[in-house]
Design a protein around this motif. Structure first.
Motif, PDB file in Angstrom:
ATOM      1  N   THR A 130       0.849  -1.195   0.000  1.00 25.28           N
ATOM      2  CA  THR A 130       0.000   0.000   0.000  1.00 25.28           C
ATOM      3  C   THR A 130       0.883   1.243   0.000  1.00 25.28           C
ATOM      4  OG1 THR A 130      -0.075  -0.040   2.427  1.00 25.28           O
ATOM      5  CG2 THR A 130      -1.855  -1.170   1.254  1.00 25.28           C
ATOM      6  N   HIS A 131       0.319   2.355  -0.423  1.00 25.40           N
ATOM      7  CA  HIS A 131       1.047   3.615  -0.405  1.00 25.40           C
ATOM      8  C   HIS A 131       0.950   4.238   0.985  1.00 25.40           C
ATOM      9  CE1 HIS A 131       2.033   3.708  -4.651  1.00 25.40           C
ATOM     10  NE2 HIS A 131       0.818   3.239  -4.895  1.00 25.40           N
ATOM     11  N   TYR A 132       2.031   4.851   1.392  1.00 30.73           N
ATOM     12  CA  TYR A 132       2.131   5.397   2.744  1.00 30.73           C
ATOM     13  C   TYR A 132       1.274   6.647   2.928  1.00 30.73           C
ATOM     14  CZ  TYR A 132       4.175   7.658   6.854  1.00 30.73           C
ATOM     15  OH  TYR A 132       4.354   8.279   8.066  1.00 30.73           O
ATOM     16  N   THR A 133       0.493   6.649   4.005  1.00 27.24           N
ATOM     17  CA  THR A 133      -0.252   7.830   4.433  1.00 27.24           C
ATOM     18  C   THR A 133       0.449   8.389   5.661  1.00 27.24           C
ATOM     19  OG1 THR A 133      -2.339   6.911   3.653  1.00 27.24           O
ATOM     20  CG2 THR A 133      -2.472   8.696   5.265  1.00 27.24           C
ATOM     21  N   PRO A 134       0.876   9.653   5.633  1.00 22.69           N
ATOM     22  CA  PRO A 134       1.686  10.200   6.734  1.00 22.69           C
ATOM     23  C   PRO A 134       1.091   9.928   8.116  1.00 22.69           C
ATOM     24  CG  PRO A 134       1.610  11.760   4.946  1.00 22.69           C
ATOM     25  CD  PRO A 134       0.670  10.643   4.575  1.00 22.69           C
ATOM     26  N   LEU A 135       1.951   9.511   9.021  1.00 22.64           N
ATOM     27  CA  LEU A 135       1.679   9.245  10.427  1.00 22.64           C
ATOM     28  C   LEU A 135       0.813   8.019  10.657  1.00 22.64           C
ATOM     29  CD1 LEU A 135       2.243  10.183  13.304  1.00 22.64           C
ATOM     30  CD2 LEU A 135       0.175  11.559  13.206  1.00 22.64           C
ATOM     31  N   VAL A 136      -0.376   7.948  10.039  1.00 21.06           N
ATOM     32  CA  VAL A 136      -1.330   6.882  10.368  1.00 21.06           C
ATOM     33  C   VAL A 136      -1.112   5.607   9.575  1.00 21.06           C
ATOM     34  CG1 VAL A 136      -3.096   8.496  11.125  1.00 21.06           C
ATOM     35  CG2 VAL A 136      -3.057   7.761   8.736  1.00 21.06           C
ATOM     36  N   GLY A 137      -0.431   5.694   8.416  1.00 18.95           N
ATOM     37  CA  GLY A 137      -0.242   4.499   7.609  1.00 18.95           C
ATOM     38  C   GLY A 137      -1.574   3.881   7.224  1.00 18.95           C
ATOM     39  N   ASP A 138      -1.724   2.563   7.512  1.00 15.11           N
ATOM     40  CA  ASP A 138      -2.971   1.854   7.181  1.00 15.11           C
ATOM     41  C   ASP A 138      -3.851   1.620   8.404  1.00 15.11           C
ATOM     42  OD1 ASP A 138      -2.712   1.349   4.337  1.00 15.11           O
ATOM     43  OD2 ASP A 138      -1.053   0.013   4.851  1.00 15.11           O
ATOM     44  N   VAL A 139      -3.515   2.272   9.518  1.00 13.82           N
ATOM     45  CA  VAL A 139      -4.251   2.010  10.757  1.00 13.82           C
ATOM     46  C   VAL A 139      -5.730   2.355  10.614  1.00 13.82           C
ATOM     47  CG1 VAL A 139      -4.517   2.685  13.166  1.00 13.82           C
ATOM     48  CG2 VAL A 139      -2.244   2.224  12.260  1.00 13.82           C
TER      49      VAL A 139
END
Length: 513
Positions: free
Chosen positions: A47-56
């Motif tokens: 998956t592509h990284y979402t700042p701070l939260v990632g995939d949480v």
């Protein structure tokens, strides 16, 4: 002079602020993007990284959706228990990465790759990304390197088969109490009665670990269990809803309660251990056949060199509770549910129990003669492994097959995805077929690492023999007193709370034989 001092103070404050800003940007953006680029250049997909939260947030959203509705008994539980990982397996294959906040997690569903991780315990260590877990599962399972090796060496004597055999009378006592209570419930209703067996099994296994771990101090042990159970629920809720470093230090209501529980448990454990220590000093013979007694004796022998501190002994006792009780309760509840669905296997297991045991009090040797019951337990562990996946951390650049893993990534070993994989197990992988194990585990699979509910390698679960013997005792006593089937009110809804629980309980109809 004042202006100069003020200016210098302002400059210093600005420098500190810039330093912290740089560290934050590096942690939240630069390091994750560097790691992501490193992994993708080697052909890994994720998956592509979402700042701070990632995939949480994404994972929590998927979990919330899946647990909002029940499922059919014959459906694959993987999309409900591990929705993101199952979806990624379907679309990206047996190796992929997702994000736990700013940390990339490489999930492995390839047996050979999983074996490599299990074998190299010094390269793949336990992750410490979620500090609150230390309140619950600190101890052997949390340690690495030489400290892990030392604790494993000291604890091993408590879980040797000859010691576990001495605990069988405690298993019998705890199981007898539950069976007798169920008999009263059925008698009050006539010939049959609907019972949610899940809380009964939880309490039974809690009582068993209290008695086997602390002997005559088992009542204090029962109080510890209740506190640990509440703590596990609070941590699970926190883990699902809010993951970011530092959250455990926020003065929220749940965080305050967790710290309070930890203090209460430490006081209770400290009192039990202190009592044993004083007995030893006074020459009074303290219990030596329970887990704590064996542990303290083993630690005393090591203490002349390099034993465990009292604080470390307390951590191991807390781990006894969570691991020892949780695994067996989960194994038993899914065994009863699956045998309720598959009456032919319930009848075969009962026939074996009556033939081998009759009305005699079970002992370790007779329980180990129950081949059909063992086959059933293995198949339940395959379909409903208590822990659906295990995690490891890569703290330095490590060669991994044709890949090179950078320090700072985690590795997830997916027990559930492997054990239910149709390509690995055959088209009937999702079916309940205990006959797979008629010739043992080695003959059931082409590759030994297709079945690893207790882990594998040097860090394989130290308590697996304890759990299996207790489960055999419980099933033997239940089968020779009752037949059972699913209640019309039963709702099939496995969900993950560190282990796979029945979300709405396990309502069964018990009939006295």
């Amino acid at each position: 002079m004042e202006i100069s001092f003020s200016s210098m103070a302002a400059l210093a404050a600005s420098a500190v602020a810039l330093l912290w800003l740089w560290r934050f940007v590096k942690w939240v953006w630069l390091k994750p993007k560097i790691l992501e680029s490193y992994l993708r250049r080697q052909g890994l997909v994720g998956t592509h990284y979402t700042p701070l939260v990632g995939d949480v947030i994404r994972n929590y959203s998927m979990l919330s959706e899946t647990i909002s509705k029940p499922m059919n008994l014959t459906d694959d539980i993987s999309p409900r228990v591990l929705p993101l990982a199952k979806n990624m397996l379907r679309t990206h294959g047996r190796i992929f990465f997702t994000w736990l906040g700013p940390v990339p997690v490489i999930t492995l569903a390839n047996p050979e790759q999983i074996k490599e991780v299990f074998d190299k315990v010094y390269d793949y260590e336990k992750p410490h990304a979620f500090p609150l877990l230390k309140l619950l599962t600190n101890g052997l399972v949390y340690y690495d390197g030489d400290k892990w090796a030392k604790h494993r060496r000291i604890i091993n004597p408590a879980f040797r088969l000859e010691k576990i055999k001495n605990m069988v009378p405690a298993f019998y006592h705890c199981c007898s109490e539950v069976v007798q209570e169920w008999e009263r419930l059925v008698a009050d209703k006539g010939s049959s009665c609907e019972v949610d067996v899940w809380p009964w099994l939880v309490n039974m296994t809690a009582d068993a670990i209290s008695r086997t771990a602390f002997g005559s101090s088992y009542r204090e042990g029962q109080m510890i269990f209740k506190l640990q159970a509440e703590l596990a629920q609070l941590i699970a809720q926190t883990f699902q809803k809010a993951y970011f470093p530092g959250y455990s230090y926020f003065p929220t209501k749940s965080n305050r309660r967790m710290k309070e529980i930890d203090r209460e448990v430490r006081v209770l454990l400290g009192g039990i251990i202190d009592k044993r220590g004083k007995a030893r000093e006074e020459g009074v013979e303290a219990p030596s056949d329970d887990l704590l007694g064996v542990l303290l004796e083993s630690n005393y022998e090591q203490s002349k060199g390099n034993g465990m501190s009292i604080e470390e002994v307390m951590r191991e006792c807390k781990l006894f509770y969570f691991a020892g009780q949780e695994t067996t309760a989960v194994l038993l509840v899914w065994t009863m549910i699956l045998l309720s669905q598959h009456q032919d296997w319930q009848a075969r297991a009962r026939e074996e129990v009556m033939r081998v045991l009759g009305d005699r009090k079970p002992d370790a040797d007779s329980l180990n003669q129950l081949k059909v019951v063992t086959m059933i337990l293995y198949e339940v562990l395959r379909l409903y492994p208590p822990v659906p996946e295990l995690s490891r951390a890569v703290n330095k650049e490590t060669k991994f097959g044709d890949l090179t893993l950078p320090g700072g990534v985690h590795v997830a070993l997916s027990i559930l995805l492997v054990q239910r994989d149709a390509e690995l197990w055959g088209r009937d992988a999702g079916e309940f077929k205990p006959e797979r194990f008629k010739d043992g585990i080695s003959k059931a699979t082409k590759n030994r690492l297709l079945f690893f509910p207790f882990g594998w390698g040097p860090r394989i679960c130290i308590g697996q023999n304890f759990s299996m013997l207790e489960a055999k005792m419980a099933m033997a006593m239940i089968l020779r007193r009752f037949s059972f089937e699913l209640s019309p009110s039963y709702v099939h809804a496995p969900y993950n709370v560190f282990s796979i629980h029945p979300q709405f309980g396990a309502n069964l109809v018990l009939r006295k034989l």
